[in-house]
Each structure stands twice: as structure tokens, then as C-alpha cells.
Motif scaffolding. Structure first.
Motif, short mmCIF file in Angstrom:
data_model
loop_
_atom_site.label_atom_id
_atom_site.label_comp_id
_atom_site.label_asym_id
_atom_site.label_seq_id
_atom_site.Cartn_x
_atom_site.Cartn_y
_atom_site.Cartn_z
N PRO A 5 0.80 -1.23 0.00
CA PRO A 5 0.00 0.00 0.00
C PRO A 5 0.83 1.27 0.00
N ALA A 6 1.99 1.25 0.66
CA ALA A 6 2.82 2.45 0.71
C ALA A 6 3.32 2.86 -0.66
N LEU A 7 3.30 1.93 -1.62
CA LEU A 7 3.79 2.24 -2.95
C LEU A 7 2.66 2.11 -3.97
N ARG A 8 1.46 2.51 -3.57
CA ARG A 8 0.34 2.57 -4.49
C ARG A 8 -0.28 3.97 -4.41
N PRO A 9 0.51 4.99 -4.76
CA PRO A 9 0.01 6.36 -4.66
C PRO A 9 -1.05 6.65 -5.72
N ALA A 12 -0.95 6.50 -9.99
CA ALA A 12 0.23 5.81 -10.51
C ALA A 12 -0.14 4.47 -11.10
N GLU A 13 0.62 4.07 -12.12
CA GLU A 13 0.59 2.69 -12.58
C GLU A 13 1.69 1.96 -11.81
N VAL A 14 1.43 0.71 -11.43
CA VAL A 14 2.36 0.02 -10.55
C VAL A 14 2.74 -1.35 -11.10
N ALA A 15 3.88 -1.83 -10.67
CA ALA A 15 4.36 -3.16 -11.05
C ALA A 15 5.43 -3.56 -10.04
N GLU A 16 5.86 -4.80 -10.10
CA GLU A 16 6.98 -5.23 -9.28
C GLU A 16 7.78 -6.29 -10.02
N TRP A 17 9.04 -6.39 -9.64
CA TRP A 17 9.94 -7.37 -10.25
C TRP A 17 10.64 -8.14 -9.15
N THR A 18 10.62 -9.46 -9.26
CA THR A 18 11.27 -10.32 -8.28
C THR A 18 12.57 -10.85 -8.88
N PRO A 19 13.71 -10.43 -8.35
CA PRO A 19 14.99 -10.89 -8.90
C PRO A 19 15.18 -12.40 -8.70
N ASP A 20 15.89 -12.99 -9.61
CA ASP A 20 16.28 -14.39 -9.49
C ASP A 20 17.64 -14.44 -8.81
N GLY A 21 17.64 -14.65 -7.50
CA GLY A 21 18.89 -14.67 -6.76
C GLY A 21 19.15 -13.35 -6.05
N LEU A 61 9.47 7.64 -12.50
CA LEU A 61 9.49 6.26 -12.02
C LEU A 61 10.05 6.22 -10.61
N LEU A 62 9.29 5.62 -9.70
CA LEU A 62 9.72 5.44 -8.32
C LEU A 62 10.03 3.96 -8.11
N LEU A 63 11.23 3.68 -7.60
CA LEU A 63 11.68 2.32 -7.35
C LEU A 63 12.02 2.15 -5.87
N ARG A 64 11.63 1.00 -5.33
CA ARG A 64 11.95 0.70 -3.93
C ARG A 64 12.13 -0.80 -3.79
N VAL A 74 11.47 -5.69 -6.09
CA VAL A 74 11.57 -4.27 -6.42
C VAL A 74 10.19 -3.80 -6.83
N GLN A 75 9.67 -2.85 -6.08
CA GLN A 75 8.35 -2.28 -6.36
C GLN A 75 8.52 -0.99 -7.16
N ALA A 76 7.63 -0.77 -8.10
CA ALA A 76 7.73 0.40 -8.97
C ALA A 76 6.38 1.07 -9.11
N ALA A 77 6.39 2.38 -9.11
CA ALA A 77 5.21 3.19 -9.41
C ALA A 77 5.61 4.21 -10.46
N ALA A 78 4.74 4.46 -11.41
CA ALA A 78 5.09 5.35 -12.53
C ALA A 78 3.94 6.30 -12.83
N TRP A 79 4.31 7.54 -13.15
CA TRP A 79 3.34 8.57 -13.52
C TRP A 79 3.71 9.11 -14.91
N GLY A 80 2.71 9.57 -15.62
CA GLY A 80 2.97 10.23 -16.90
C GLY A 80 2.60 9.37 -18.09
N PRO A 81 2.58 9.96 -19.28
CA PRO A 81 2.20 9.22 -20.49
C PRO A 81 3.07 8.00 -20.77
N GLY A 82 4.32 8.01 -20.31
CA GLY A 82 5.22 6.90 -20.57
C GLY A 82 5.22 5.84 -19.48
N ALA A 83 4.26 5.91 -18.56
CA ALA A 83 4.27 5.00 -17.41
C ALA A 83 4.22 3.53 -17.82
#
Length: 323
Positions: A5-9, A12-21, A61-64, A74-83
Motif C-alpha cells: 500500500p505504501a507504494l500505491r500512490p 500511478a501505474e504500478v508493477a513489481e519485479w522479483t529478482p532471481d537470486g 518512475l519510483l523504485l523501492r 523491487v516495487q515500482a510506481a510510474a506517472w505520466g504518459p510513458g508509465a
């Protein structure tokens, strides 16, 4: 995909990436930042704010990173036409395509110098990012040609603050000072006196202007690999082997490109590997056993914490703005 929730402003469009390792966000993408005061890349605690343009428009783009070194997301939130476009390219930006498995193979690792093994041991989460942002990276790297890092960072900050647009959401959801790098047209509109105020000589400004004239062709290089990318970059007058290497390290996450012609690198690498200093040709020869992985070796050496002794004069800033 779920986002904390803290990264769902709002908005924003949101996504996350889970690293392998193992993965470390800050160490992996810090190469994309032009100094701690880069207006297009602001770090506030765990939050990494990036502003750039995509084919569909500008984006903030906000990354955390959350979790532990070996179990994180890695959680990401993005604003703007290029989100949406930015989130689609998120894994590549973060280094998902960068495969260290050959480097980490016990047989290969046994051939590495002790400092490189130490650097990799201390930084197992390091990845090489692929930003795909050709013009932005070319402009930033050209500003670094033949000057100190201090001069280049100041020039980048001045030109983005004066000619880059405000990033989407800056001052509301994003830091107030977040700026987009200039478009090709905006680079071309910078008058000679403002290049001068930025401390950028005619040769570097001319190279950036020539790159801006062929910006669409440069951006197409983001989807290519290997020698075609290098040849395309070298077709721009003023771009040589050092600039090409520095660009593809950032845009393509190239694991082998080393910055021949760098003011410090050859002396650093040779001091780390032999305790003595050498020139570019000597550095290339020293790194020959690890062809294909030479940039990873260099990054591992830096990550080890090794610092060479300083002898002789430093490259001093040259301020010609009052001339």
C-alpha cells in the motif's frame, strides 16, 4: 501484480519485479546517476526517483526494494504518459538480462584475481542495468569527456535544470526538483552562451548537437546488440571508443566494454592486478584472460574497495566561463 500500500500512490501505474537470486537495487542502478545532485535521478532513503522519456512520452518512475538480499522484490510506481512503457521495460532497466552465472562458476571464479573475487563476494547482488536511453546517455557521457567528474556533474545539473522539463508529478507525488533530460530539439536550442555558462567547451557541445540531430537513429540502437551499436555510435563525429564503452555499459548492460582512454582506469586496473601502473594497451592485455567478462571484472575490482595510491598531479577543473 500486488504492490504494498505504501507504494500505491494516487494516479500511478504500478508493477513489481522479483529478482532471481541476490540483488541490490542501489548498487545496480547507481551507474545511471550523474552524481548525487542529478536532477533526473534523486535518491531519498529507500526511494529512487528517475525521470526520463519513452516513445510514448515522459515518465516519473519510483523504485523501492523490499526484503532481504537473497529474497527481495523491487516495487515500482510510474506517472505520466510513458508509465506503461517504462514498467514494461522495468526488468531490463534493473538488470534482469544481466547473467553472472558464468562469472560465478567456480571454475571461472578460480581464475579471477583475489580482489575481483573479494568484490563479487561483497556485492553478490550487483547487476548491470540496461536503460536503453541512447540520447540521454550519449549527452551525459560526452559531458564527461576530458574533464573532471565535478565539471561534468555540474554541467549536467545546470543544463537539465535550465532546459529539461519538469517531471510528471514533480512537486506533488515526486520531489520538486525532479527534471527530465532535454529532448533532441531542446538540446539543439541551447544557445552558445549557456553552453559556456555550463562550462562545456565547443567540442563537447558540438558532439551533443550532432547526436541530437540523429537522435531517432540513436534511439533505434537500443534494440540492437554488438558491433552494430558501436558502429552506430561511432558514426557521430566526436564519439570515440571511450564514449562508446561508457554508453553501452549503461544502455545495454554490456559485460565486456572497458573504457579505453579513461584518465584513471588503466592505472587503477593495473595497480589492482599487479601493484604497478600501465597504459591502456597494458590494461587490455591484463584483462585479456577474462574476455567477454572484462567490465564485470572491473566492476568487481571497484566493489572490492581497493584504492590505488595517488601519484603526480590530478586532472584539475578548467573554468573558462569568464573568458
Amino acid at each position: 501484480m500486488s504492490i504494498a500500500p505504501a507504494l500505491r500512490p494516487h494516479g500511478a501505474e504500478v508493477a513489481e519485479w522479483t529478482p532471481d537470486g541476490a540483488y541490490t537495487l542501489t548498487r545496480s542502478i547507481e551507474i545511471l546517476q550523474c552524481g548525487s545532485h542529478d536532477p533526473s535521478f534523486i535518491v531519498q532513503g529507500p526511494d529512487h526517483w528517475l525521470a526520463f522519456r519513452t516513445a510514448h512520452g515522459p515518465v516519473t518512475l519510483l523504485l523501492r526494494q523490499r526484503g532481504s538480499l537473497h529474497d527481495s522484490v523491487v516495487q515500482a510506481a510510474a506517472w505520466g504518459p510513458g508509465a506503461a512503457s517504462a514498467l514494461e521495460a522495468l526488468p531490463r532497466l534493473l538488470g534482469a538480462d544481466d547473467d553472472w552465472s558464468d562469472f560465478d562458476d567456480p571454475g571461472f571464479r578460480a581464475t579471477l584475481p583475489e580482489l575481483a573475487r573479494k568484490g563479487r563476494y561483497l556485492n553478490p547482488g550487483l547487476r548491470l542495468p540496461s536503460s536503453g536511453r541512447m540520447l540521454d546517455t550519449v549527452a551525459r557521457v560526452v559531458l564527461e569527456q576530458k574533464v573532471t567528474g565535478l565539471e561534468a556533474k555540474r554541467a549536467w545539473r545546470y543544463l537539465l535544470t535550465r532546459y529539461g522539463d519538469t517531471a510528471p508529478g514533480a512537486g506533488t507525488v515526486a520531489p520538486a526538483g525532479l527534471r527530465l533530460p532535454p529532448t533532441a530539439e531542446q538540446w539543439r536550442r541551447i544557445p552558445s552562451w549557456d553552453w559556456h555558462r555550463a562550462g562545456v567547451d565547443a567540442k563537447r557541445s558540438s558532439t551533443i548537437l550532432k547526436a541530437a540531430l540523429v537522435a531517432s537513429g540513436l534511439e533505434r540502437l537500443a534494440s540492437r546488440q554488438g558491433e552494430s551499436v558501436r558502429a552506430g555510435l561511432r558514426s557521430v563525429p566526436g564519439i570515440g571508443v571511450w564514449t562508446v564503452a561508457e554508453v553501452v555499459q549503461r544502455t545495454h548492460g554490456c559485460p565486456d566494454s572497458i573504457s579505453v582512454g579513461d584518465y584513471h582506469l588503466a592505472a587503477y586496473v593495473s595497480a589492482a592486478l599487479t601493484g604497478r601502473r600501465t597504459d591502456d594497451a597494458g590494461m587490455v592485455e591484463l584483462l585479456r584472460p577474462w574476455a567477454g567478462q572484462r567490465q564485470r571484472v572491473v566492476r568487481a575490482l571497484y566493489a572490492s574497495g581497493f584504492r590505488k595510491q595517488a601519484f603526480g598531479p590530478r586532472l584539475t577543473p578548467e573554468d573558462h566561463r569568464g573568458r
